[in-house]
Design an enzyme around this catalytic site. Structure first.
Site, PDB file in Angstrom:
ATOM      1  N   GLY A 239     -33.969  71.918  48.446  1.00 38.83           N
ATOM      2  CA  GLY A 239     -33.905  70.885  47.426  1.00 38.83           C
ATOM      3  C   GLY A 239     -32.647  70.050  47.531  1.00 38.83           C
ATOM      4  CG  PHE A 240     -30.514  70.108  50.379  1.00 37.26           C
ATOM      5  CD1 PHE A 240     -29.761  71.213  50.747  1.00 37.26           C
ATOM      6  CD2 PHE A 240     -31.637  69.793  51.110  1.00 37.26           C
ATOM      7  CE1 PHE A 240     -30.120  71.989  51.843  1.00 37.26           C
ATOM      8  CE2 PHE A 240     -32.009  70.569  52.205  1.00 37.26           C
ATOM      9  CZ  PHE A 240     -31.243  71.664  52.570  1.00 37.26           C
ATOM     10  CB  ILE A 463     -33.881  76.117  46.423  1.00 38.98           C
ATOM     11  CG1 ILE A 463     -32.367  76.335  46.330  1.00 38.98           C
ATOM     12  CG2 ILE A 463     -34.441  75.785  45.065  1.00 38.98           C
ATOM     13  CD1 ILE A 463     -31.608  75.102  45.872  1.00 38.98           C
ATOM     14  CB  ILE A 588     -18.478  87.245  49.968  1.00 43.95           C
ATOM     15  CG1 ILE A 588     -17.476  86.088  50.059  1.00 43.95           C
ATOM     16  CG2 ILE A 588     -19.741  86.935  50.745  1.00 43.95           C
ATOM     17  CD1 ILE A 588     -17.938  84.785  49.447  1.00 43.95           C
ATOM     18  CG  ASN A 590     -26.354  89.395  51.356  1.00 43.83           C
ATOM     19  OD1 ASN A 590     -25.938  89.538  52.504  1.00 43.83           O
ATOM     20  ND2 ASN A 590     -27.617  89.600  51.030  1.00 43.83           N
ATOM     21  N   PRO A 591     -22.724  89.118  52.617  1.00 43.30           N
ATOM     22  CG  PRO A 591     -21.135  90.540  53.576  1.00 43.30           C
ATOM     23  CD  PRO A 591     -22.277  90.527  52.602  1.00 43.30           C
ATOM     24  CD  GLU A 664     -23.714  72.104  44.858  1.00 44.62           C
ATOM     25  OE1 GLU A 664     -23.920  70.914  44.625  1.00 44.62           O
ATOM     26  OE2 GLU A 664     -23.653  72.978  43.975  1.00 44.62           O
TER      27      GLU A 664
END
Length: 709
Positions: A239-240, A463, A588, A590-591, A664
């Site tokens: 979607g971005f 997404i 983090i 989930n690497p 992002e």
């Protein structure tokens, strides 16, 4: 009592493959346009072919004469819609045409081919009006809005930036230009709408970043109770930002389904996306920096001019990052907008930060050149103790660590000196990155089953980021059970309400609710004695009272990009040989999926720097590059060596997982690092993106003093 226990290593922070990966690669995962109800019909929209005006007549006789055509909806016969805060969704309600590409009719037929053929046969007469689609910094209609996107004040001033600039020992005054950009997700915008003839219940499968938002909007537009609508967005192919709010396709699909009493499927042609689903507005930047001889910033001014549409105001918040990046006592950041006869701009990955940091980080590089100073050291020299705009303390800020680690991993001290390889000129560049920590209240429900499994329900949307997987990891840790004991249900308005997927806020928002629901279930299980009842045990959570509170801290993710480029002096081609990003984005979770997100953003930044742009034709009033044949996104061959690393922050002022958004920040600053590298390689500064071969050759030949240094 708990049916299963697990005391091994925690799920959060461990690499885990996507839980839905097999379904996607085998085709079992069904997207919005892959739902085909019985006796379904197909719709195809008709876009306006004038830049501004009004529809005076519609001739649909030839279309209706085609076999299998059910009907043609136009402004003269379409059902009337209810109220909406988004005027881009009030389609076929009047004859006004605000821009080219605005939908003026909808053909519906038994087959996709029939609908497309019918749309081509619809004849529209227009009365054209004079139009203006050209953005320029001195446009007479430019105005300062109250707010930019995100609710940020359009103008902020601290001290006297002009006086401080005049008194500065070293100054730069630079103009930069970023063209219109388009999201172009792999899956075009699509919806399948079906209203049950007996119950009247409406079910919509929509390619959306938030099914709850779609349901609310559809209920208002079609004047239906929300409980009579189900919206499903179980699998979404990217979607971005362009699917962050309901778009025209879902409104038209529902309109046709309700009007003709048949299920209707509508998948937008890719060539129509640029004028229909939002775009990154073009931005014109003026950045002025003042500093002492030692590189200490004394003044900053970042002034942005952008366009919006006459349909709905959207102002890209491109000057906002300058408010938090560097310690500077006197600053001015402001936005001006020009309402033009163009499609309404909207969110695109890192709205504001992506173009804004391109300009700011390019200007910082120009200042480093003027000072004769290492660009990394200039940024370190101006590290603030608190947020410059508000004086709030940072919850955590490890930009300097990202710069230092990135420089070491990249070999910055050796690579920053340009060199030649025959006709190729090699150069390296650096830029900083930032993105705010956003979070929204959400709800979630957790179930413990008698068979030892767990079900977590939350109306999140995946997404393509791996949301299902990381939410299962959050749940497994909170429940203290193995990851494979947890099943996650998302993407359906029948599930507990949750925020949409946008602003890199998904995991923080949904994960907080999932954590709290699972923690509550754990407490309940510990108090329970004996076998679980046949229906299991459940617990729910609502984070309105916690996630909804305003934080006293300035919360942002930070990062540093390094790039090496080779510029061909014969052809003007720029090839990125290597990109490195180092990020500080909380814990983090989930690497595996995190690295994918960082790299995806970096690749989009490469496209922004070198290939992606859209031209607004001043005569016809539309985007020239309307498909992937003309709008060039990076391919595998464009990214030969890409690395993403991070500093694992421990920030107790975020959420129970200690995470910041990562979707992002990867794009932020990437274009500037590449642009700075091109400058190092060529000795020429180009200030208009993208850096296409024609512009590079012009700069090398010194023909364009406006875009070279």
């Amino acid at each position: 009592m708990r049916p299963t226990t697990a005391l091994g290593s925690p799920a959060l922070g461990s690499p885990a493959h996507r839980s839905e990966g097999r379904e996607k690669v085998t085709g079992a995962a069904r997207y919005a346009a892959e739902h085909t109800p019985h006796a379904g019909a197909y719709a195809w929209p008709v876009p306006a072919t004038v830049a501004r005006g009004r529809v005076t007549a519609v001739d649909d006789a030839a279309a209706l004469a085609l076999p299998g055509v059910i009907g043609v909806l136009t402004p003269f016969n379409a059902p009337r819609l209810g109220s909406s805060d988004d005027p881009t969704l009030r389609l076929l309600q009047d004859v006004h045409v605000p821009h080219r590409g605005w939908y003026v009719a909808l053909a519906v037929a038994d087959t996709l081919e029939g609908a497309r053929a019918a749309a081509a046969e619809v004849r529209i007469d227009y009365e054209s009006e004079p139009h203006d689609v050209t953005l320029r910094a001195d446009h007479p209609d430019a105005y300062t809005p109250e707010e930019a996107n995100g609710g940020y004040p359009a103008r902020r001033e601290r001290g006297d930036a002009d006086a401080a600039l005049a008194a500065a020992a070293v100054r730069v005054d630079c103009a930069y230009s970023v063209p219109p950009l388009h999201n172009h997700p792999m899956e075009p915008h699509a919806a399948t709408a079906d209203r049950d003839a007996r119950s009247g219940h409406l079910t919509v499968h929509d390619s959306s970043q938030g099914s709850g938002t779609v349901r609310t909007e559809l209920a208002a537009l079609f004047e239906l109770p929300e409980e009579d609508i189900t919206v499903v967005s179980e699998h979404v192919g990217g979607g971005f930002g362009s699917k962050g709010t309901p778009r025209a396709h879902v409104v038209l699909a529902v309109m046709a389904a309700l009007h003709y009493g048949r299920p209707v499927k509508l998948s937008l042609p890719r060539a129509q996306l640029p004028s229909t689903v939002g775009h990154r507005a073009p931005t014109l930047h003026r950045v002025r920096l003042g500093a002492r001889d030692d590189g200490t910033l004394t003044a900053l001014a970042h002034e942005v001019t952008t366009h919006t549409s006459r349909v709905r105001e959207f102002v890209e918040q491109a000057a906002v990052p300058a408010r938090i990046m560097y310690a500077v006592p006197d600053s001015l950041t402001t936005h001006r907008a020009v309402a033009l006869d163009v499609p309404t701009p909207s969110w695109m990955r890192a709205p504001g930060e992506a173009p804004g940091m391109y300009a700011l980080e390019s200007a910082m590089d120009e200042l480093a050149d003027a000072l004769g100073m290492d660009p990394v050291e200039l940024r370190v020299r101006n590290e603030p103790a608190t947020e410059p705009d508000s004086d709030r303390p940072f919850s955590s800020r490890h930009l300097v660590e990202c710069l230092r680690e990135g420089a070491e991993r990249f070999g910055w001290s050796e690579r920053r000196t340009p060199r030649r390889e025959g006709p190729l000129r090699i150069g390296s560049g650096v830029a900083a990155a930032t993105y705010p920590v956003l979070v929204a209240p959400s709800t979630a429900r957790a179930h413990a089953r008698p068979d030892g499994g767990y079900l977590v329900e939350v109306n999140a949307t995946d997404i393509g980021t791996g949301a299902r997987t990381v939410l299962a990891q959050v749940a497994a840790d909170a429940l203290r059970v193995p990851l494979d004991a947890v099943t996650v249900a998302i993407g359906h308005t029948g599930l507990p309400a949750a925020a949409l997927a946008g602003g890199s806020s998904g995991t923080a928002s949904w994960g907080w609710a999932v954590h709290d629901a699972c923690a509550a279930l754990t407490d309940r299980l510990e108090r329970h004695h004996g076998p679980l009842p046949d229906g299991g045990l459940s617990a729910s959570a609502d984070t309105a009272g916690s996630a909804g509170q305003k934080s006293p801290y300035s919360r942002h993710a930070f990062g540093a990009h390094f790039a090496e480029v080779a510029v061909d002096t014969v052809t003007g081609e720029v090839r990125v040989r290597r990109m490195l990003g180092v990020f500080a984005a909380g814990h983090i979770l989930n690497p595996t999926t995190a690295r994918s997100q960082f790299k995806g953003g970096m690749v989009m930044g490469l496209g922004m720097a070198l290939t992606e742009h859209s031209t607004m034709d001043p005569a016809f009033g539309d985007f020239v590059e309307s498909d992937l044949g003309a709008y060039h996104v990076p391919a595998h061959a464009d990214v030969p060596d890409l690395e993403a690393h991070w500093i694992d922050e421990h920030d107790k002022h975020l959420n129970p997982m200690g995470s910041k958004g990562i979707g992002e920040i990867g794009i932020v600053g990437a274009a500037a690092a590449i642009g700075n590298a091109v400058t190092r390689a060529t000795g020429r500064r180009m200030r208009e993106l993208p850096l296409t071969p024609d512009r590079v050759l012009t700069a090398l030949e010194g023909r364009d003093s406006a875009s070279t240094a």
